[in-house]
Motif scaffolding. Structure first.
Motif, PDB file in Angstrom:
ATOM      1  N   SER A  43     -36.846 147.518  11.718  1.00  0.00           N
ATOM      2  CA  SER A  43     -37.936 146.879  12.435  1.00  0.00           C
ATOM      3  C   SER A  43     -37.768 145.362  12.436  1.00  0.00           C
ATOM      4  N   ASP A  44     -36.741 144.880  11.758  1.00  0.00           N
ATOM      5  CA  ASP A  44     -36.549 143.439  11.718  1.00  0.00           C
ATOM      6  C   ASP A  44     -35.079 143.090  11.949  1.00  0.00           C
ATOM      7  N   THR A  45     -34.599 143.449  13.120  1.00  0.00           N
ATOM      8  CA  THR A  45     -33.201 143.196  13.431  1.00  0.00           C
ATOM      9  C   THR A  45     -32.900 141.705  13.380  1.00  0.00           C
ATOM     10  N   LEU A  46     -33.852 140.889  13.845  1.00  0.00           N
ATOM     11  CA  LEU A  46     -33.609 139.449  13.888  1.00  0.00           C
ATOM     12  C   LEU A  46     -33.263 138.918  12.497  1.00  0.00           C
ATOM     13  N   LYS A  47     -34.057 139.359  11.495  1.00  0.00           N
ATOM     14  CA  LYS A  47     -33.806 138.900  10.134  1.00  0.00           C
ATOM     15  C   LYS A  47     -32.451 139.421   9.651  1.00  0.00           C
ATOM     16  N   THR A  48     -32.191 140.708   9.913  1.00  0.00           N
ATOM     17  CA  THR A  48     -30.915 141.303   9.497  1.00  0.00           C
ATOM     18  C   THR A  48     -29.752 140.510  10.063  1.00  0.00           C
ATOM     19  N   VAL A  49     -29.849 140.179  11.353  1.00  0.00           N
ATOM     20  CA  VAL A  49     -28.745 139.480  12.015  1.00  0.00           C
ATOM     21  C   VAL A  49     -28.578 138.078  11.443  1.00  0.00           C
ATOM     22  N   LEU A  50     -29.709 137.386  11.246  1.00  0.00           N
ATOM     23  CA  LEU A  50     -29.621 136.019  10.719  1.00  0.00           C
ATOM     24  C   LEU A  50     -29.040 136.020   9.302  1.00  0.00           C
ATOM     25  N   ASP A  51     -29.452 137.029   8.493  1.00  0.00           N
ATOM     26  CA  ASP A  51     -28.917 137.118   7.129  1.00  0.00           C
ATOM     27  C   ASP A  51     -27.421 137.414   7.147  1.00  0.00           C
ATOM     28  N   ARG A  52     -27.031 138.251   8.099  1.00  0.00           N
ATOM     29  CA  ARG A  52     -25.636 138.673   8.164  1.00  0.00           C
ATOM     30  C   ARG A  52     -24.732 137.529   8.623  1.00  0.00           C
ATOM     31  N   GLY A  53     -25.276 136.637   9.439  1.00  0.00           N
ATOM     32  CA  GLY A  53     -24.494 135.493   9.895  1.00  0.00           C
ATOM     33  C   GLY A  53     -23.687 135.766  11.148  1.00  0.00           C
ATOM     34  N   LYS A  54     -23.829 136.937  11.727  1.00  0.00           N
ATOM     35  CA  LYS A  54     -23.173 137.214  13.013  1.00  0.00           C
ATOM     36  C   LYS A  54     -23.933 138.333  13.706  1.00  0.00           C
ATOM     37  N   VAL A  55     -23.796 138.384  15.029  1.00  0.00           N
ATOM     38  CA  VAL A  55     -24.464 139.433  15.795  1.00  0.00           C
ATOM     39  C   VAL A  55     -23.404 140.441  16.232  1.00  0.00           C
ATOM     40  N   ILE A  56     -23.747 141.747  16.114  1.00  0.00           N
ATOM     41  CA  ILE A  56     -22.792 142.801  16.489  1.00  0.00           C
ATOM     42  C   ILE A  56     -23.215 143.361  17.841  1.00  0.00           C
ATOM     43  N   VAL A  57     -22.317 143.283  18.812  1.00  0.00           N
ATOM     44  CA  VAL A  57     -22.662 143.607  20.188  1.00  0.00           C
ATOM     45  C   VAL A  57     -21.747 144.719  20.703  1.00  0.00           C
ATOM     46  N   GLY A  58     -22.350 145.737  21.301  1.00  0.00           N
ATOM     47  CA  GLY A  58     -21.574 146.806  21.939  1.00  0.00           C
ATOM     48  C   GLY A  58     -21.206 146.407  23.349  1.00  0.00           C
ATOM     49  N   VAL A  59     -19.913 146.367  23.643  1.00  0.00           N
ATOM     50  CA  VAL A  59     -19.457 145.949  24.981  1.00  0.00           C
ATOM     51  C   VAL A  59     -18.446 146.963  25.499  1.00  0.00           C
ATOM     52  N   LYS A  60     -18.035 146.735  26.728  1.00  0.00           N
ATOM     53  CA  LYS A  60     -17.016 147.573  27.354  1.00  0.00           C
ATOM     54  C   LYS A  60     -15.691 146.835  27.246  1.00  0.00           C
ATOM     55  N   ASP A  61     -14.585 147.586  27.245  1.00  0.00           N
ATOM     56  CA  ASP A  61     -13.294 146.914  27.121  1.00  0.00           C
ATOM     57  C   ASP A  61     -12.398 147.134  28.334  1.00  0.00           C
ATOM     58  N   SER A  62     -12.929 147.739  29.388  1.00  0.00           N
ATOM     59  CA  SER A  62     -12.033 148.084  30.496  1.00  0.00           C
ATOM     60  C   SER A  62     -12.641 147.764  31.848  1.00  0.00           C
ATOM     61  N   GLN A  63     -13.491 146.751  31.888  1.00  0.00           N
ATOM     62  CA  GLN A  63     -14.094 146.426  33.185  1.00  0.00           C
ATOM     63  C   GLN A  63     -14.015 144.935  33.464  1.00  0.00           C
ATOM     64  N   PRO A  64     -12.998 144.529  34.205  1.00  0.00           N
ATOM     65  CA  PRO A  64     -12.857 143.104  34.510  1.00  0.00           C
ATOM     66  C   PRO A  64     -14.142 142.556  35.131  1.00  0.00           C
ATOM     67  N   GLY A  65     -14.520 141.354  34.705  1.00  0.00           N
ATOM     68  CA  GLY A  65     -15.716 140.727  35.249  1.00  0.00           C
ATOM     69  C   GLY A  65     -16.931 140.947  34.374  1.00  0.00           C
ATOM     70  N   PHE A  66     -16.961 142.037  33.615  1.00  0.00           N
ATOM     71  CA  PHE A  66     -18.147 142.366  32.810  1.00  0.00           C
ATOM     72  C   PHE A  66     -17.806 142.445  31.326  1.00  0.00           C
ATOM     73  N   GLY A  67     -16.961 143.398  30.985  1.00  0.00           N
ATOM     74  CA  GLY A  67     -16.516 143.492  29.596  1.00  0.00           C
ATOM     75  C   GLY A  67     -15.087 143.989  29.618  1.00  0.00           C
ATOM     76  N   ASN A  68     -14.171 143.121  29.302  1.00  0.00           N
ATOM     77  CA  ASN A  68     -12.758 143.487  29.438  1.00  0.00           C
ATOM     78  C   ASN A  68     -11.985 142.910  28.257  1.00  0.00           C
ATOM     79  N   LEU A  69     -11.068 143.712  27.759  1.00  0.00           N
ATOM     80  CA  LEU A  69     -10.238 143.259  26.650  1.00  0.00           C
ATOM     81  C   LEU A  69      -9.012 142.565  27.227  1.00  0.00           C
ATOM     82  N   ASN A  70      -8.846 141.291  26.891  1.00  0.00           N
ATOM     83  CA  ASN A  70      -7.695 140.540  27.385  1.00  0.00           C
ATOM     84  C   ASN A  70      -6.438 140.951  26.623  1.00  0.00           C
TER      85      ASN A  70
END
Lengths: 368, 360
Positions: A43-70
């Motif tokens: 219920s407190d993701t903001l605090k968890t993220v701030l304590d952790r020192g980084k944000v973990i983001v789910g992205v795509k790795d195969s779509q140029p322009g949106f989420g692509n792995l170089n």
């Protein structure tokens, strides 16, 4: 004997089903739910993220322009830029992001299992996802629509020419349903070949297993731009004029965590507001030092005309000047768009993704 | 205790209802076998089509894997150096590499490399092989088919009676009366005459290339074997066959050598020794581990999901993505595989009992 063994088996089956139920549903995150662990913190993701020192983001790795792995191992695209924008807002450092590659089928599980803090993966905002999958859509970063791509030298010029065709589609996406509805409306009989991802579809399409390939137009433009030169390159593919669906794409967070929801939402709106107000990465320092209007001062957390700076940042639990970091390090909506989506051949001007001032749909609620 | 706790928990979560299954599926399936689901039908219909697709894969897969496994297992024991080495290479390469990779290789490296439909490989205008699959001729039936079947049954009964009568005559009077041959001729004669009398109830259905829309080529008619199905089937058969080959080899080697030697001393040919003496005895040893392999094949069929063959897991995943309700859907998938596996187990166990030595 036989019967009791069967009973045991059914009970075991039931037990496993229950475990699945307890794990997959996050509507009911009580401390006592068997697999507590990190659940308490949800219920407190903001605090968890701030304590952790980084944000973990789910992205795509195969779509140029949106989420692509170089090729060098870094991620690029509009979704990725927004991940960086959130990191810049939280930590004043856009590099404090960990990317997790999410597949179409597992993305919501990753989110509800708290493997990721926010899902930014060309995810279409639909009622059933918003309501049933216990997720909340924060804002729309790209207004997409489903289209169909075919070989440029084929005789297919509209969906009415697709009678009898096999159409490749990615599994676990809204595109399957839209395709069925769109072609049923046109009275066209077709066969859908549903494959796991863009790479598999590329393979099948090149082999001629399917005559057409459907997906969001943003995705198709990206796939087209990176179509292998050995097979004819981008010029050998053509997108049909029809749009089969509305596909608003944007960041998604878990239900029931309004503080975190607000942060993600207002970072996105902040980039749009900056675009409307003419604040960009080049002039943000000068604008913050001497804001020309009250709106710009509110956005950047600067004082205007001797008044106290707005509490835009502090009320979100962030630094008052968080938007300066976001715009300075990542840019406003237009800069992000021009850097990521424009290169795959989708012009912003005249599209749904133009600013509302230019007749598009990109619109930030007022910041005051 | 735990079960009751979990059941209670689930009731609180209110997520174990199956009402959502009556909602419409809205997604199409590329392949169906015996079912007639379309996107307007319910999710339950979609799931049913998925079950039939799995069953199709399992039934054909088990039959072919058993045939291949027995052949390869016997071949490994062959005194012919080349045959036994080839069988060894097959078994060792296949069983030591992941099935998932094998299925993907069959699909992308083999089945996706066939020519497009307009350049399909054609055999006499009745077989077509292309990237859209293999099309085979089939037979369609018309109204008088049932009548013809009745004639066939009567013919078969009469033919059996004739064979029995001639066989008795052989036993009583000696000499050969060619009982089987006469019985077969009688049956064939009845079949042909009644086929013509009932007005040729079977119509050949040969595939043909058709063009629809804007130059879209398809092979229509006959039996269509889609590349996805073929790739998964081939992957499962070849993989499971390698394991069955080892079981068959072990079963044969577990028999005392004297069995083979005694049979040879009686003057039986190599083929007769294998089919009359060795395999029937080895069968008793082979069946229990063979049952395991059949169950493995059933569960491994779920790997079809990677190349888009719409079996149970594939349909389940699509359903979850469309409407959520992961818990009840996974529970359904769980139950379906459990039922399939139990059916196979029960059948194999009763077969096992029937071949065991009485009194043991």
């Amino acid at each position: 004997m036989r019967l009791s063994r069967l009973m045991m088996m059914m009970l075991a089956m039931l037990a496993i089903g229950m475990i699945a139920a307890a794990c997959s549903s996050d509507e009911d995150e009580e401390v006592d739910s068997g697999d507590a662990g990190e659940v308490v913190a949800s219920s407190d993701t903001l605090k968890t993220v701030l304590d952790r020192g980084k944000v973990i983001v789910g992205v795509k790795d195969s779509q140029p322009g949106f989420g692509n792995l170089n090729p060098d191992g870094t991620f690029a695209g509009q979704d990725v830029e927004y991940a960086h924008a959130i990191a810049a807002a939280l930590f004043g450092d856009k590099s404090k992001v960990e990317f997790v590659v999410a597949s179409a089928a597992t993305r919501f599980e990753l989110l509800s299992a708290e493997e990721i803090d926010v899902l930014i993966r060309t995810t279409t905002w639909t009622s059933s996802r918003d309501i049933d999958l216990s997720s909340s859509f924060t804002a729309t970063t790209f207004y997409d629509g489903q289209g169909i791509i075919v070989n440029a030298d084929s005789a297919i010029n509209s969906i009415n020419d697709l009678e009898g065709a096999t159409i490749c589609v990615t599994t676990g996406t809204t595109t399957e349903v839209n395709l069925a509805n769109g072609l049923a409306a046109a009275g066209v009989n077709y066969t859908a070949l549903t494959l796991a991802g863009d790479a598999e579809i590329n393979e099948a399409f090149i082999a001629g297993r399917c005559e057409a390939w459907t997906g969001d137009k943003g995705n198709l433009a990206g796939q087209r731009s990176s179509f292998p030169a050995a097979e004819g390159g981008p010029e050998s593919l053509r997108v049909l004029p029809e749009t089969l669906s509305k596909e608003p794409l944007g960041p998604v967070v878990r239900d029931g965590d309004t503080d975190w929801y607000d942060v993600v939402q207002w970072v996105v709106f902040g980039t749009m507001a900056a675009d409307e107000l003419g604040v960009n990465s080049g002039n943000v320092v000068a604008m913050a030092a001497n804001p020309p209007t009250k709106d710009i001062a509110n956005l950047l957390g600067a004082s205007f005309g001797g008044a106290e700076p707005s509490n835009f940042g502090t009320s979100l639990g962030l630094s008052p000047t968080f938007m300066q970091s976001v715009i300075g390090q990542v840019g406003n909506y237009d800069e992000i768009y021009e850097r990521t989506i424009a290169p795959i051949g989708l012009a912003r001007e005249g599209s749904l993704n133009a600013s509302w001032l230019d007749g598009g749909l990109i619109y930030s609620p007022p910041i005051k | 205790m735990f079960v009751f706790y979990m059941a209670n928990k689930a009731r609180e979560l209110d997520d174990l209802g199956f009402d959502f299954l009556s909602g419409s599926g809205d997604f199409p399936l590329s392949t169906q076998w015996l079912t007639n689901y379309d996107a307007n039908d319910s999710l339950l219909g979609a799931y049913g089509a998925g079950i039939f697709n799995t069953v199709r894969l399992v039934i054909i897969g088990i039959v072919l894997a058993t045939v291949l496994g027995v052949l390869a297992g016997v071949a490994r024991l062959s005194s012919n150096w080349l045959v036994s080495r080839l069988a060894t290479v097959y078994v060792e390469t296949i069983r030591n590499t992941p099935l998932l990779i094998q299925i993907v290789i069959w699909y992308t490296v083999v089945f996706l490399q066939f020519p497009r439909v307009e350049n399909a490989i054609e055999f006499g205008g009745i077989f077509y092989l292309s990237v859209k699959g293999l099309a085979l001729p089939s037979l369609t039936i018309d109204g008088s088919f049932g009548l013809w079947v009745i004639f066939l049954i009567v013919g078969a009964v009469v033919a059996f009676a004739l064979q029995w009568w001639l066989h008795r005559k052989e036993e009583v009077e000696g000499g050969s009366r060619h009982a089987v041959m006469w019985a077969f001729l009688l049956f064939a004669g009845v079949a042909v005459v009644t086929y013509l009398v009932t007005g040729t109830p079977l119509e050949p259905d040969t595939p043909s290339v058709g063009i629809t829309g804007a130059n879209i080529y398809n092979v229509n008619g006959g039996i269509q074997v889609e590349p996805e199905f073929a790739a998964v089937l081939l992957g499962l058969v070849i993989y499971t066959g390698a394991f069955i080959a080892e079981i068959v080899r072990g079963g044969i080697q577990a028999l005392p050598k004297g069995q083979n030697e005694a049979a040879a001393a009686l003057g039986l040919s190599a083929y007769q020794r294998l089919t009359l003496i060795i395999l029937p005895q080895a069968l008793r040893i082979i069946i229990p581990p063979l049952t395991n392999q059949f169950l493995n094949l059933t569960k491994n069929s779920s790997l079809a999901v990677v190349i888009g063959y719409p079996e149970i897991i594939f349909v389940g995943n699509t359903m979850i993505n469309k409407i959520g309700h992961a818990a009840p859907i996974y529970l359904m998938i769980f139950g379906t595989y459990l039922v399939l596996s139990l059916v196979i187990s029960v059948a194999m166990n009763s077969f096992n009992r029937s071949v065991q030595l009485a009194g043991r």
